[in-house]
Design an enzyme around this catalytic site. Structure first.
Site, PDB file in Angstrom:
ATOM      1  N   THR A  27      44.486  49.475  44.382  1.00 56.16           N
ATOM      2  CA  THR A  27      45.697  50.289  44.310  1.00 56.16           C
ATOM      3  C   THR A  27      45.385  51.777  44.306  1.00 56.16           C
ATOM      4  O   THR A  27      46.103  52.583  44.891  1.00 56.16           O
ATOM      5  CB  THR A  27      46.480  49.925  43.028  1.00 56.16           C
ATOM      6  OG1 THR A  27      46.838  48.552  43.108  1.00 56.16           O
ATOM      7  CG2 THR A  27      47.739  50.748  42.892  1.00 56.16           C
ATOM      8  N   THR A  61      42.228  46.909  40.100  1.00 56.35           N
ATOM      9  CA  THR A  61      42.135  46.685  38.654  1.00 56.35           C
ATOM     10  C   THR A  61      42.009  45.214  38.260  1.00 56.35           C
ATOM     11  O   THR A  61      41.502  44.924  37.186  1.00 56.35           O
ATOM     12  CB  THR A  61      43.364  47.270  37.931  1.00 56.35           C
ATOM     13  OG1 THR A  61      44.544  46.730  38.530  1.00 56.35           O
ATOM     14  CG2 THR A  61      43.378  48.777  38.029  1.00 56.35           C
ATOM     15  N   ASP A  62      42.443  44.294  39.124  1.00 54.90           N
ATOM     16  CA  ASP A  62      42.477  42.890  38.698  1.00 54.90           C
ATOM     17  C   ASP A  62      41.114  42.397  38.226  1.00 54.90           C
ATOM     18  O   ASP A  62      41.006  41.737  37.197  1.00 54.90           O
ATOM     19  CB  ASP A  62      42.996  41.995  39.822  1.00 54.90           C
ATOM     20  CG  ASP A  62      44.517  41.982  39.876  1.00 54.90           C
ATOM     21  OD1 ASP A  62      45.124  42.841  39.211  1.00 54.90           O
ATOM     22  OD2 ASP A  62      45.079  41.124  40.572  1.00 54.90           O
ATOM     23  N   LYS A  89      41.189  43.727  31.371  1.00 51.04           N
ATOM     24  CA  LYS A  89      42.554  44.084  31.743  1.00 51.04           C
ATOM     25  C   LYS A  89      43.489  43.254  30.879  1.00 51.04           C
ATOM     26  O   LYS A  89      43.522  42.028  30.991  1.00 51.04           O
ATOM     27  CB  LYS A  89      42.795  43.800  33.226  1.00 51.04           C
ATOM     28  CG  LYS A  89      44.160  44.265  33.722  1.00 51.04           C
ATOM     29  CD  LYS A  89      44.328  44.052  35.228  1.00 51.04           C
ATOM     30  CE  LYS A  89      45.645  44.644  35.709  1.00 51.04           C
ATOM     31  NZ  LYS A  89      45.858  44.480  37.150  1.00 51.04           N
TER      32      LYS A  89
END
Lengths: 670, 447
Positions: B89, B165-166, B254
């Site tokens: 992202t 980020t996942d 996360k």
């Protein structure tokens, strides 16, 4: 086109048609539904910066210029970034992760879509087959995301007004912005504090074509749009729930969008003042061009020659120096409290010289209605304020603000200026004074040309326009600030859905009144019931009940659910609650109650009407026991005897008692 | 009734919803069977192609008017920071053909969109990939580790890896073991950074995260290879802008699917904060970390990061009320190097049958026994995410240990445990012997 005529100092005398007036209206109406993309409650809290509950969390953010669909950064966004504004968001109870820009939005709220489609149908507009939510870049922090979500729902409609049809360009469904609570000035830039309660509330935006014919027609158009919106019965009422923007131009000016016209009564005046401003700035441009030996600006913008304007721009730019001079030392001994306080805080006074412009900036003067007349100095101050400073001082208005002749002379000598030259001063932290004077210089150069196409704000103090004049807000945005909202899937409009909307259009006020006229209601009641949007409720509950009694209950007790009031009425009609008991019950049960509870309460508190037979014998005995008094006063005895009867017959209906007394007295006297 | 994308047309519409005409620029259709136009006011309008009765092409496709971006400013004398670009992202933009966000960004675009980076460090950038992190595989860890090593060889003071980020915390842990698992340390800071809000919006967290990450890479302390500092994650500290956390790569996860402050240090405090609301940015080291690093033994710089076996079979199973022996058996049948079990609480599996009415639990016990006999490592971690695996507290745990179930004494987040298993197996080491040894701070005992 001939040279425009008119006296800008009497805006009311300006002739719209002769000046090539063009105008369109945009209304933004809040819907009385939940939030558009989050399903939070559409509630507005009555709080100010001083009274915000401490437990409401606060979040600090900044916004940055981002690229549009074409990849370019908006000029306004870039300027905004240099203002170093930061934002503090107060999280009201109806603001969650979506309002905080911490979670993707939900799809469009269906209820809001239905209302918008209804409005589209009422305006005879053509809906789009696929509703695509877009992001409209907004950099003032009023949206946590940095954009406003907006969805085009219908186009190409028309609105009937007394001066003929006005075309409807678009009907959109968008989210409302956050409400500003306060602005805190710091040397590092402004901190703007927003309440998130309003953010995300659905707004219908309707933009008309530029078919509005004059200042008064602008008001009539706004009123007609308001009436269409209210016909849906799903819009919010009250101040701030509907906001009008006005797009105005005259041939020698250009399109300007004016925001913040909340009160339609002000619209004609605001429009006239804008016409005067445009006329003044057109004439001023030609004065400036004359002073610098440049060709005249055509009297109609359609005749503008781009190449000629570029030449003028180059010449003007060469005349206005680009350097800002620190004159803090020249003003160090000034008696002005504002200056000494600022300088002591480490701020500086920067100066910009405007060669050969003495006398063109103007001094404050008022029109016949007390509104400030247009002048370049005010435009320059407006430009500077966008940098976050409070204002600027310019040579045409000095000495003033505690700055004396001696100070002005020192500045003039420090700047080595001639009498013909003007100067502008800005007191602020260095970075901000530079930014402000850059804006002033930019606005000065723009004054050589057609006035800037921009968004302006009505000057407001304490919630009302000060005098109907406006200040600049930002350049008029183009389509480039819109790009798709990728988190919201496009919504299809089926033929069946549209057909259902068209088949169920809400009735007009007249139709609503006509429906009520079929029932036994007074004219006044009909007007009130329709005005307060109680007619649907009334008709839904009417059945065989007495219309007048139900109408007055609904009108007198807006705090109660209609079902509760109907239950009270039924108790009364079946002799289990007295007439006075209805009112008492409504007070005793502010949150309503069930039938058994109210009936029990009426028994216990003596609010059951006395039996008619009992009542008659009580009346007879009271009259008999006061026969002398009755003989003496005749029917005049009714009043005094009422109390005696009522004391014995608890819960009796006053009207009934007085009737019986009258009958009995007449019988005795006969 | 076709007009090329980019051309300006006027179409007449006559459909069940009315008659109208509309002019605009043709853009890729927003849905099948529709024609989509961008109007002058910026809105996109779509109509069913079957409702279009006439079309006039007003002008052909226009040239793209994208403004050329100025080259990023490079101030001399600043530390050299290499940006290793992998996608995600933080480096995404709206794809106007599908309307969705896609990871398609060149590293140079990243620099021009955050010009402030030029005043923090002398930036160079390489692209390892353009993937959303959910698509990453262990072989990508090796490629990223190589790119980091190359950056140091090229003279970089620090490295910033831009990442989706996942699985950002997987890569952070993997790089930590690659550079510090075998007892060394990276030559300089390695920082992973991502964003939770796409950069096309004014409110994106990407610019601040990136500035903080580059600041740490340029000015943060040289890693010790211990306490989780070998590789760090730098992301928003809270929902507020202005401050980022520096999180240990082996103890971070996360913890929220959408919030800016999704990444949290677990079992340990953040190593530091970077405040970027001030100019210049400032670093505050966590007191404990500061004290620990001052006492830490020096480690040699890792020139060649330890690679991960790219095709290791390492399946996971979750101990739930639905768990059955067949689930584990079917995984065992795939020939795994080990099986990671996300146990409940302290690291438990449903294997007990106190009243003789839970035959399914007895079956799982048998499966564990068979795995032990076949020397298939079963490693337990905890679904609690935070806190240690401790199989001494209950009889159940001791029973598991007697079945050679591994994991006792670990206080890593599940992902880190799995990556450590992968790392040890890649080095040919025995899990029984090495699993609980702290290699680079992955086993903190703070909480």
């Amino acid at each position: 086109m001939a040279e425009p005529v008119g006296d800008v100092s009497t805006p009311s005398t300006l002739d719209p048609e002769g000046l090539g007036f063009m105008c369109g209206i945009e209304v933004h109406q809040q819907l009385a539904t939940g939030k558009l993309h989050s399903r939070e409650a559409g509630e507005l809290y009555d709080v100010t910066a001083a009274t915000v509950p401490e437990v409401w969390p606060r979040i600090r953010r900044r916004l940055r210029a981002s690229r549009g669909e074409g990849g370019a950064v908006d000029v306004a966004a870039r300027f905004e970034a240099r203002r170093r504004r930061s934002f503090e968001y107060v999280q009201s109870p109806n603001a969650g992760l979506i309002e905080l820009d911490e979670r993707p939005p939900l799809p469009l709220d269906d209820e809001a879509v239905q209302v918008t489609l209804t409005v589209a149908a009422l305006l005879d507009a053509c809906p789009v087959d696929l509703m695509q939510t877009m992001r409209k870049t907004v950099v003032d922090g009023s949206n946590t995301s940095g954009f406003q979500r907006t969805t085009l729902v219908a186009r190409d409609g028309r609105l009937a007004t007394e001066n003929g049809d006005v075309g409807i360009d678009v009907v959109c469904l968008e989210e409302d912005s956050a409400r500003k609570l306060e602005t805190i000035e710091t040397d590092d830039g402004e901190v703007v504090v927003y309440n998130l309660d309003r953010l995300g509330l659905p707004l219908i935006e309707i933009a008309t074509a530029p078919d509005v014919k004059g200042p008064d027609h602008a008001k009539a158009t706004a009123l007609a749009l308001g009436a269409v919106l209210r016909r849906t019965r799903r819009v919010r009422r009250g101040l701030g729930s509907i906001r009008q923007d006005i797009n105005v131009s005259i041939a020698c000016g250009d399109r300007v969008e004016i925001k913040g016209c909340q009160d339609v009564e002000w619209i004609p005046r605001i429009v006239r003042l804008e016409m005067a401003r445009q006329l003044h700035l057109y004439r001023l441009a030609n004065t400036l061009r004359g002073r610098f030996g440049q060709p005249e600006l055509p009297s109609d913008r359609r005749d503008d020659d781009e190449a000629a304007e570029v030449d003028v721009a180059v010449a003007a730019s060469a005349h206005v120096p680009i350097d800002f001079i620190d004159v803090s030392d020249a003003l160090a001994t000034s008696p002005s409290a504002m200056l000494s306080k600022g300088l002591a805080a480490g701020h500086v006074v920067l100066a910009l010289v405007l060669p050969r412009m003495a006398g063109l900036l103007g001094q404050k003067s008022l029109d016949e209605d007390g509104a400030q007349l247009p002048r370049l100095g005010r435009e320059l101050a407006g430009a500077a304020k966008l940098a976050g400073v409070k204002g600027v001082f310019h040579s045409d208005e000095l000495p003033a603000y505690g700055i004396e002749d001696r100070d002005v002379a020192q500045v003039r000598s420090r700047l080595s200026m001639s009498e013909e030259d003007a100067f502008v001063l800005c007191l602020a932290p260095t970075w901000q004074a530079r930014l402000a004077l850059e804006a002033v210089r930019g606005r000065t150069l723009a004054a050589f040309h057609r006035l800037p196409r921009e968004v302006r704000n009505v000057v407001v103090a304490k919630g009302a326009p000060v005098d109907g004049t406006t200040t600049p807000m930002r350049p008029l945005p183009g389509g480039a600030r819109m790009y798709p909202e990728t988190d919201v899937p496009a919504r299809l409009l089926s033929n069946e859905e549209w057909a259902a909307v068209v088949a169920h259009l809400p009735p007009t006020q007249e139709e609503r009144k006509h429906r009520l006229e079929q029932h036994e209601l007074s004219e006044d009641q009909i007007d009130q019931v329709v005005a307060r949007e109680l007619d649907d409720v009334l008709l839904a509950h009417l059945g065989n009940r007495p219309a007048k009694a139900l109408a007055s209950l609904l009108l007198e007790h807006p705090e109660h659910a209609p079902e509760f009031l109907v239950m009270l009425l039924d108790l009364r009609e079946t002799g289990r609650l007295s007439r006075d008991g209805v009112k008492a019950a409504a007070q005793a049960y502010p949150h309503g109650a069930d039938e058994a509870t109210v009936a029990g309460w009426a028994e216990a508190e003596g609010h059951v009407p006395a039996d008619l037979g009992d009542l008659q014998s009580i009346v007879a005995s009271v009259v008999a026991s006061r026969l002398d008094f009755v003989n003496e006063r005749g029917l005049g005895a009714v009043g005094p005897l009422m109390g005696l009867v009522m004391a014995e017959a608890k819960g009796a209906d006053g009207k009934e008692v007085s009737g019986l007394l009258k009958d009995e007295i007449q019988r005795v006297l006969a | 009734m076709d007009a090329p994308v980019g051309s300006t047309v006027r179409i007449e519409i006559d459909g069940p919803t009315g008659r109208t005409s509309v002019s605009g620029q043709v853009i890729p259709p927003a849905a099948p069977g529709h024609i989509t136009l961008k109007l002058l006011n910026g809105y996109n309008v779509s109509h069913l192609t079957t409702s279009v009765t006439a079309m006039a092409v007003l002008s052909g496709p226009s040239e793209s008017t994208t403004e050329a971006e100025p080259a990023p400013l490079v101030a001399s004398g600043l530390p050299h920071v290499r940006i290793v670009h992998t996608g995600g992202t933080i480096a995404s933009k709206v794809d106007y053909s599908t309307g969705a966000v896609s990871a398609r960004f060149e590293p140079s675009e990243l620099l021009s969109s955050v010009p402030e980076l030029g005043s923090i460090a002398d930036i160079s950038a390489v692209k390892v990939g353009n993937l959303f992190s959910d698509d990453l595989r262990p072989k990508h860890w090796n490629a990223i580790a190589e790119a980091c090593a190359q950056a140091f060889t090229d003279g970089a003071r620090g490295v910033v890896v831009t990442h989706g980020t996942d699985t950002l915390h997987y890569t952070a842990a993997a790089l930590s073991f690659a550079f510090a698992g075998a007892g060394g340390r990276p030559a300089g800071p390695i920082v992973l950074v991502g964003s939770q809000r796409s950069p096309d919006r004014g409110s994106s967290d990407a610019p601040e995260n990136l500035m903080a990450a580059v600041h740490w890479a340029a000015n943060g302390p040289v890693p010790t290879g211990q306490f989780g500092d070998a590789v760090v994650v730098v992301m928003h500290r809270s929902s507020d802008d202005g401050m980022a956390n520096v999180l240990p790569g082996v103890a971070t996860r996360k913890m929220h699917s959408t919030r800016r402050d999704a990444f949290r240090a677990l079992n340990v405090e953040p190593l530091a904060t970077v405040t970027i609301s001030t100019t210049p940015a400032t670093i505050h080291l966590n007191q404990r970390y500061d004290a620990e690093r001052s006492r830490a033994a020096d480690r040699a710089v890792t020139e060649a990061p330890t690679p991960f076996l790219p095709d290791l079979n390492l399946p996971h199973v979750v101990a739930t009320p639905w768990l059955r022996a067949e689930h584990i058996e079917s995984l065992a049948a795939t020939g795994p190097a080990a099986i990671i079990v996300h146990g409940t609480g302290l690291g438990h599996l449903p294997i007990s049958d106190p009243d003789g009415d839970l035959p399914e639990n007895r079956e799982i016990w048998k499966v564990l026994m068979r795995a032990s006999n076949r020397r298939l490592p079963i490693v337990v971690t905890t679904q609690c995410i935070e806190g240690p695996v401790d199989m001494n507290v209950y009889a159940k745990g001791r029973e598991q240990r007697s079945l050679n179930v591994l994991g006792h004494g670990i206080s890593s987040v599940p992902e880190t445990t799995a990556i450590k298993v992968h790392h040890l197996l890649s080095r040919g080491l025995d899990l029984h012997e090495h699993l609980t040894t702290d290699l680079c701070g992955e086993n903190p005992l703070q909480y």
